[in-house]
Design a protein around this motif. Structure first.
Motif, PDB file in Angstrom:
ATOM      1  N   ASP A 152       0.661  -1.590   0.083  1.00 19.83           N
ATOM      2  CA  ASP A 152       0.514  -0.068   0.099  1.00 19.83           C
ATOM      3  C   ASP A 152       1.018   1.589  -0.125  1.00 19.83           C
ATOM      4  O   ASP A 152       0.465   2.564  -0.600  1.00 19.83           O
ATOM      5  CB  ASP A 152      -0.881  -0.067   1.259  1.00 19.83           C
ATOM      6  CG  ASP A 152      -2.271  -1.273   0.897  1.00 19.83           C
ATOM      7  OD1 ASP A 152      -2.275  -1.372   0.231  1.00 19.83           O
ATOM      8  OD2 ASP A 152      -2.224  -2.065   2.600  1.00 19.83           O
ATOM      9  N   SER A 153       1.510   1.374   0.475  1.00 16.53           N
ATOM     10  CA  SER A 153       3.018   2.332   0.241  1.00 16.53           C
ATOM     11  C   SER A 153       3.168   2.461  -0.954  1.00 16.53           C
ATOM     12  O   SER A 153       4.425   3.695  -1.242  1.00 16.53           O
ATOM     13  CB  SER A 153       4.220   2.159   1.932  1.00 16.53           C
ATOM     14  OG  SER A 153       4.682   0.540   1.178  1.00 16.53           O
ATOM     15  N   ALA A 154       3.718   1.457  -2.565  1.00 12.36           N
ATOM     16  CA  ALA A 154       4.273   2.108  -3.036  1.00 12.36           C
ATOM     17  C   ALA A 154       3.602   3.655  -3.587  1.00 12.36           C
ATOM     18  O   ALA A 154       2.455   3.651  -4.298  1.00 12.36           O
ATOM     19  CB  ALA A 154       4.044   1.123  -3.793  1.00 12.36           C
ATOM     20  N   GLU A 155       4.390   4.237  -4.675  1.00 15.70           N
ATOM     21  CA  GLU A 155       4.347   5.087  -5.018  1.00 15.70           C
ATOM     22  C   GLU A 155       3.814   5.154  -6.182  1.00 15.70           C
ATOM     23  O   GLU A 155       3.972   5.849  -7.245  1.00 15.70           O
ATOM     24  CB  GLU A 155       5.822   5.870  -5.134  1.00 15.70           C
ATOM     25  CG  GLU A 155       5.680   7.378  -5.547  1.00 15.70           C
ATOM     26  CD  GLU A 155       6.795   7.951  -5.709  1.00 15.70           C
ATOM     27  OE1 GLU A 155       7.130   9.342  -5.972  1.00 15.70           O
ATOM     28  OE2 GLU A 155       7.327   7.481  -5.242  1.00 15.70           O
ATOM     29  N   LEU A 156       2.318   4.397  -6.279  1.00 14.72           N
ATOM     30  CA  LEU A 156       2.099   4.766  -7.785  1.00 14.72           C
ATOM     31  C   LEU A 156       1.438   5.616  -8.001  1.00 14.72           C
ATOM     32  O   LEU A 156       0.942   6.806  -8.465  1.00 14.72           O
ATOM     33  CB  LEU A 156       0.306   3.842  -7.219  1.00 14.72           C
ATOM     34  CG  LEU A 156       0.758   2.130  -6.911  1.00 14.72           C
ATOM     35  CD1 LEU A 156      -0.599   1.913  -6.415  1.00 14.72           C
ATOM     36  CD2 LEU A 156       1.394   1.382  -7.377  1.00 14.72           C
ATOM     37  N   HIS A 157       1.040   5.061  -9.884  1.00 17.42           N
ATOM     38  CA  HIS A 157       0.721   6.311 -10.418  1.00 17.42           C
ATOM     39  C   HIS A 157      -1.319   6.819  -9.742  1.00 17.42           C
ATOM     40  O   HIS A 157      -2.221   4.943 -10.409  1.00 17.42           O
ATOM     41  CB  HIS A 157       0.196   5.709 -12.068  1.00 17.42           C
ATOM     42  CG  HIS A 157       1.733   5.517 -12.743  1.00 17.42           C
ATOM     43  ND1 HIS A 157       1.983   4.671 -13.184  1.00 17.42           N
ATOM     44  CD2 HIS A 157       2.993   6.181 -12.258  1.00 17.42           C
ATOM     45  CE1 HIS A 157       2.891   4.854 -13.773  1.00 17.42           C
ATOM     46  NE2 HIS A 157       4.078   5.084 -13.158  1.00 17.42           N
ATOM     47  N   GLY A 158      -1.756   7.492  -9.873  1.00 17.60           N
ATOM     48  CA  GLY A 158      -2.791   7.796  -9.466  1.00 17.60           C
ATOM     49  C   GLY A 158      -3.796   8.281 -10.565  1.00 17.60           C
ATOM     50  O   GLY A 158      -3.193   9.034 -11.259  1.00 17.60           O
TER      51      GLY A 158
END
Length: 274
Positions: A152-158
């Protein structure tokens, strides 16, 4: 949409989208990596050479399943790739990957278009009242981490609304020019200014993601024709790279995956009245 019924088969105008395409890159050749998704599934990608890709789906109930096919890759930003291919193991289906190696994340778009006229959404009012899709095709957008467990802490594309209100002209070639008007979080208008579809327009359901600063992923499914579009819009470099999955002759016999790219020219911005 306009009242025109002069809808041109996409295969007839495919060449018009190619003149300003970003040059393909073979710099992924020989590389391997795994995309790990939130549902614990994974896909291993092996770039055998500059044209051939092998993918292995892992997880789920089916065990490991592998296939290979040809792919197209472009490099819109340093360490950010757009990779696109048709699935040879699934009919009329494509995959588009926005690979962000700097952040170690990716956004995957799986698109499918109907295989028969009966699968087209002919009763749009009925679909709208039932809160079902109005698009003639389907797509799924999924986030992943690259070579690391999904957390959940991954810096995903939002998701983003940064395109809302913008009007941008896209020149694919001298005789293929369109404008986009980004209306809101889930809808934009494309309008052909020059080309075979001149004066035709459509208000189309869509999804936007921010891949990097001023670099946006736009995914849309058209209503009239079986078309799924996936493009990266770089408003810093003023260019795009992407594709359209569509039917060659509107006869449901031959799906084509048309690479496309354009020079972008922002025209104006309509301020929000909210």
């Amino acid at each position: 949409m306009t009242g025109s019924s002069n809808w041109v088969p996409m295969g007839d105008i495919a060449e018009g989208y190619g003149a300003n395409r970003m040059e393909a890159t073979d710099s992924l050749s020989g590389r391997e990596f795994t995309l790990n998704f939130e549902d614990d599934s994974s896909v291993r990608y092996e770039f055998i050479d500059g044209e051939t890709l092998k993918w292995t789906v892992m997880g789920g109930t089916g065990g490991e399943e592998s296939a290979e096919g040809s792919y197209n890759a472009t490099l819109p930003r340093e360490e950010i790739y757009f990779v696109d291919f048709m699935k040879t193991d699934e009919e009329r289906t494509s995959v588009s990957l926005s690979l962000d190696f700097e952040r170690g994340v990716a956004t995957a778009v799986t698109a499918t278009i109907p295989s028969s006229k009966e699968e087209m959404p002919t009763l749009l009012l009925e679909n709208a009242m039932a809160d079902e899709s109005l698009s003639a095709g389907e797509y799924e957008v999924r986030s992943a981490t690259i070579d690391e467990p999904f957390t959940d802490s991954a810096e995903l594309h939002g998701r983003t609304n940064e395109l809302t209100g913008k009007r941008v002209k896209y020149t694919y070639s001298d005789n293929s020019i369109y404008e986009h008007i980004y209306l809101n979080d889930g809808c934009f208008v494309w309008h052909c200014l020059e080309g075979e579809e001149k004066d035709i327009a459509e208000a189309t359901p869509c999804t936007y993601y921010e891949i990097a600063d001023s670099l946006y992923l736009l995914v849309w499914g058209e209503i009239v024709l079986p078309v799924i579009g996936v493009i990266l819009i770089d408003l810093r470099a003023l260019k795009t790279t992407g594709k359209m999955l569509c039917d060659d002759k509107n006869d449901f016999e031959n799906a084509v995956n048309i690479p496309m790219g354009a020079h972008a020219e922002p025209l104006n911005v309509t301020p929000s009245i909210r």
